[in-house]
Design an enzyme around this catalytic site. Structure first.
Site, PDB file in Angstrom:
ATOM      1  CE  LYS A  12      32.761  67.908  28.753  1.00 41.08           C
ATOM      2  NZ  LYS A  12      31.444  68.103  28.091  1.00 41.08           N
ATOM      3  N   PRO A  95      37.884  77.944  26.356  1.00 39.45           N
ATOM      4  CG  PRO A  95      36.683  77.899  24.367  1.00 39.45           C
ATOM      5  CD  PRO A  95      37.940  77.396  24.988  1.00 39.45           C
ATOM      6  N   GLY A  99      31.041  74.018  26.791  1.00 44.08           N
ATOM      7  CA  GLY A  99      30.718  72.604  26.857  1.00 44.08           C
ATOM      8  C   GLY A  99      31.943  71.724  26.737  1.00 44.08           C
ATOM      9  CG  ASP A 137      31.108  67.521  32.950  1.00 39.55           C
ATOM     10  OD1 ASP A 137      30.267  66.590  32.992  1.00 39.55           O
ATOM     11  OD2 ASP A 137      31.025  68.477  32.164  1.00 39.55           O
TER      12      ASP A 137
END
Length: 287
Positions: A12, A95, A99, A137
């Site tokens: 995202k 990765p 974030g 999340d």
């Protein structure tokens, strides 16, 4: 042994991220738009009859013994009393410390796929309840599309077609160095009083609205973030950080020389996804 192969877990981007306050328990309140991206990890699931949960790295990355994938599988077992097990092979491409929600997305896709593999037939709401205990999340990746996110991440409003960002290609850059989320949120210089926005504010300028309030602190803690932003802006692209990691992105509005980036950076051209690739398994009632 029944299997589910090639289960995607998409990344995202946070198109903006505003910190609007802080609760008494020190959790930060935010507003953001989370958008799905076609950069994804892949899971391969094989049912085990002994009730055990095992996980294998298939991409050469070192994974912790008790990561979010394993925790998600065990949480689903506990919530349902399921006695089946699973072996999960993981191809990591998103990765870490970027974030981009890689671990959270892996956990959500694990819940979705195991709900199908184990024939549990839990509705989306039940899966989201389980997901809340796994990380802020994780529930987003169960909503199936781009979403307006508030609170500490638990208030999720899927964006209607008119409000959702249109198709767009992006350049995403992950510098070699990562960022620890807690280091940013504990920093006394972090701006925590951003004025509240509305979905209409965002929809008026999907790719230009707002900012990432974590970015100034992140640039100071990790100078590679600023270097990546400067590199993108040298091509006259509008760049900003996503989430609380070190990855930055910009809408791709012209041809750029990707080879001019430092070799240690992970640079990828991506497109946004209008819906989650497992949306057909995400019915509001039963799968």
């Amino acid at each position: 042994m029944r299997s589910l192969h090639d289960v995607p877990a998409p990344a995202k981007l946070n198109l903006f991220l505003h910190i609007t306050g802080r609760r008494a328990d020190s959790y930060h309140l935010l507003q953001s738009v989370f958008m799905l991206l076609d950069w994804h990890d892949t899971l391969h699931l094989d049912r085990r009859g002994d009730g055990q949960v095992s996980r294998e790295d298939l991409s050469g990355m070192a994974l912790p013994a008790d990561d979010l994938i394993v925790r998600a599988a065990r949480a689903l077992q506990r919530a349902t009393g399921c006695t089946q097990g699973v072996h999960i092979g993981v191809e990591k491409r998103i990765p870490a410390q970027a974030g981009m929600g890689g671990g959270s997305s892996d956990a959500a896709s694990t819940l979705i796929a195991l709900n199908r593999l184990w024939q549990l037939n839990l509705p989306r709401q039940a899966l989201q309840h389980i997901a809340l205990d796994l990380g802020a999340d994780v529930p987003f990746f169960l909503c199936g599309s781009c979403a307006w996110v508030e609170g500490i991440g638990e208030q999720i409003t899927p964006l209607a077609h008119a409000d959702a960002p249109p198709p767009q290609r992006f350049v995403v850059v992950k510098p070699e160095a990562g960022l620890e989320t807690m280091a940013i949120f504990r920093d006394p210089a972090l701006k925590r009083d951003h004025a509240h926005a509305t979905i209409a504010d965002f929809a008026a300028d999907h790719y230009g609205f707002g900012r990432n309030d974590l970015q100034p602190v992140a640039e100071r803690l990790q100078p590679e973030v600023k270097k990546a932003i400067d590199w993108l802006e040298s091509f006259k692209l509008h760049a900003r950080m996503t989430g609380s990691g070190s990855a930055v992105f910009a809408p791709l509005t012209q041809t750029i020389d990707l080879q001019s980036a430092p070799s240690a950076w992970n640079v990828k051209v991506c497109s946004n996804l209008q819906t989650h690739p497992l949306k057909d398994w995400l019915a509001d009632e039963n799968f």
